[in-house]
Write a protein that holds these residues in place. Sequence first.
Motif, mmCIF file in Angstrom:
data_model
loop_
_atom_site.group_PDB
_atom_site.id
_atom_site.type_symbol
_atom_site.label_atom_id
_atom_site.label_comp_id
_atom_site.label_asym_id
_atom_site.label_seq_id
_atom_site.Cartn_x
_atom_site.Cartn_y
_atom_site.Cartn_z
ATOM 1 N N ASP A 5 -67.559 -28.540 34.690
ATOM 2 C CA ASP A 5 -67.216 -29.115 33.739
ATOM 3 C C ASP A 5 -67.161 -27.928 32.664
ATOM 4 N N GLY A 6 -65.694 -27.937 32.146
ATOM 5 C CA GLY A 6 -65.357 -26.888 31.109
ATOM 6 C C GLY A 6 -64.998 -25.502 31.719
ATOM 7 N N GLU A 7 -65.323 -25.136 33.131
ATOM 8 C CA GLU A 7 -65.001 -23.969 33.761
ATOM 9 C C GLU A 7 -63.704 -23.673 33.833
ATOM 10 N N GLN A 8 -62.903 -24.631 34.072
ATOM 11 C CA GLN A 8 -61.415 -24.554 34.435
ATOM 12 C C GLN A 8 -60.852 -24.131 32.913
ATOM 13 N N PHE A 9 -61.248 -25.056 31.865
ATOM 14 C CA PHE A 9 -60.986 -24.758 30.421
ATOM 15 C C PHE A 9 -60.897 -23.100 29.828
ATOM 16 N N LYS A 10 -62.317 -22.718 30.495
ATOM 17 C CA LYS A 10 -62.576 -21.323 30.061
ATOM 18 C C LYS A 10 -61.634 -20.327 30.597
ATOM 19 N N ILE A 11 -61.188 -20.581 32.067
ATOM 20 C CA ILE A 11 -60.533 -19.897 32.703
ATOM 21 C C ILE A 11 -59.051 -19.677 32.069
ATOM 22 N N THR A 12 -58.704 -21.007 31.785
ATOM 23 C CA THR A 12 -57.201 -21.087 30.865
ATOM 24 C C THR A 12 -57.307 -20.373 29.903
ATOM 25 N N ILE A 13 -58.342 -20.433 28.809
ATOM 26 C CA ILE A 13 -58.116 -19.824 27.525
ATOM 27 C C ILE A 13 -58.408 -18.168 27.851
ATOM 28 N N ARG A 14 -59.149 -17.725 28.796
ATOM 29 C CA ARG A 14 -59.060 -16.251 29.281
ATOM 30 C C ARG A 14 -57.753 -15.783 29.317
ATOM 31 N N ASN A 15 -57.095 -16.443 30.289
ATOM 32 C CA ASN A 15 -55.616 -16.378 30.760
ATOM 33 C C ASN A 15 -54.766 -16.285 29.446
ATOM 34 N N PHE A 16 -54.672 -17.181 28.628
ATOM 35 C CA PHE A 16 -53.956 -17.060 27.474
ATOM 36 C C PHE A 16 -54.056 -15.815 26.596
ATOM 37 N N ILE A 17 -55.753 -15.618 26.451
ATOM 38 C CA ILE A 17 -55.791 -14.500 25.641
ATOM 39 C C ILE A 17 -55.318 -13.020 26.218
ATOM 40 N N GLU A 18 -55.421 -13.003 27.636
ATOM 41 C CA GLU A 18 -54.937 -11.857 28.237
ATOM 42 C C GLU A 18 -53.373 -11.708 28.259
ATOM 43 N N GLU A 19 -52.752 -12.821 28.304
ATOM 44 C CA GLU A 19 -51.264 -13.022 28.224
ATOM 45 C C GLU A 19 -50.898 -12.359 26.785
ATOM 46 N N PHE A 20 -51.451 -13.113 25.798
ATOM 47 C CA PHE A 20 -50.946 -12.880 24.437
ATOM 48 C C PHE A 20 -51.274 -11.128 24.085
ATOM 49 N N ALA A 21 -52.322 -10.579 24.716
ATOM 50 C CA ALA A 21 -52.632 -9.462 24.511
ATOM 51 C C ALA A 21 -51.525 -8.435 25.103
ATOM 52 N N MET A 22 -50.721 -8.691 25.820
ATOM 53 C CA MET A 22 -49.638 -8.036 26.711
ATOM 54 C C MET A 22 -48.451 -8.175 25.821
ATOM 55 N N LEU A 23 -48.369 -9.200 24.582
ATOM 56 C CA LEU A 23 -47.121 -9.213 23.723
ATOM 57 C C LEU A 23 -47.063 -7.861 22.905
ATOM 58 N N TRP A 24 -48.149 -7.158 22.667
ATOM 59 C CA TRP A 24 -47.800 -5.907 21.863
ATOM 60 C C TRP A 24 -47.266 -4.910 22.886
ATOM 61 N N ASP A 25 -47.814 -4.703 24.195
ATOM 62 C CA ASP A 25 -47.092 -3.947 24.951
ATOM 63 C C ASP A 25 -45.567 -4.305 25.365
ATOM 64 N N TYR A 26 -45.337 -5.659 25.154
ATOM 65 C CA TYR A 26 -43.866 -5.951 25.677
ATOM 66 C C TYR A 26 -43.074 -5.555 24.476
ATOM 67 N N ALA A 27 -43.462 -5.712 23.286
ATOM 68 C CA ALA A 27 -42.654 -5.451 22.069
ATOM 69 C C ALA A 27 -42.398 -4.050 22.046
ATOM 70 N N ASP A 28 -43.548 -3.263 22.411
ATOM 71 C CA ASP A 28 -43.410 -1.648 22.623
ATOM 72 C C ASP A 28 -42.238 -1.425 23.409
ATOM 73 N N GLU A 29 -42.388 -1.845 24.591
ATOM 74 C CA GLU A 29 -41.365 -1.481 25.721
ATOM 75 C C GLU A 29 -39.837 -2.260 25.284
ATOM 76 N N LEU A 30 -39.831 -3.103 24.495
ATOM 77 C CA LEU A 30 -38.313 -3.740 24.114
ATOM 78 C C LEU A 30 -37.937 -2.703 23.016
ATOM 79 N N ARG A 31 -38.843 -1.963 21.999
ATOM 80 C CA ARG A 31 -38.482 -1.163 21.069
ATOM 81 C C ARG A 31 -37.805 0.083 21.736
#
Length: 101
Positions: A5-31
Amino acid sequence: MVFKDGEQFKITIRNFIEEFAMLWDYADELRLKNSESTINKVVNRVTPESPPHFKRFYVCFEALKRSGKEGCRPILGLDGCLLKGPFKGEILSTVGRDGTN
């Protein structure tokens, strides 16, 4: 794969956090590759010392802006999609047609 119980939710949240962190790198590459494009990201902070919380990300490529002004018909298609999951929100998109459809 079986999760406690709750383990899948924690994995999902961790994936979202890691993916959101990549937005800064993506924005820098686009620029770097599209220097004339408009790229904005907005974050919220609870306090000035707290880590940023993602709010929105906007990209408009220069080539699309230029071609839209020079060759598109004055018709735009708008669409939106509601995000479901731990982070609610909405994705909006706009599409135009050029002279050759």
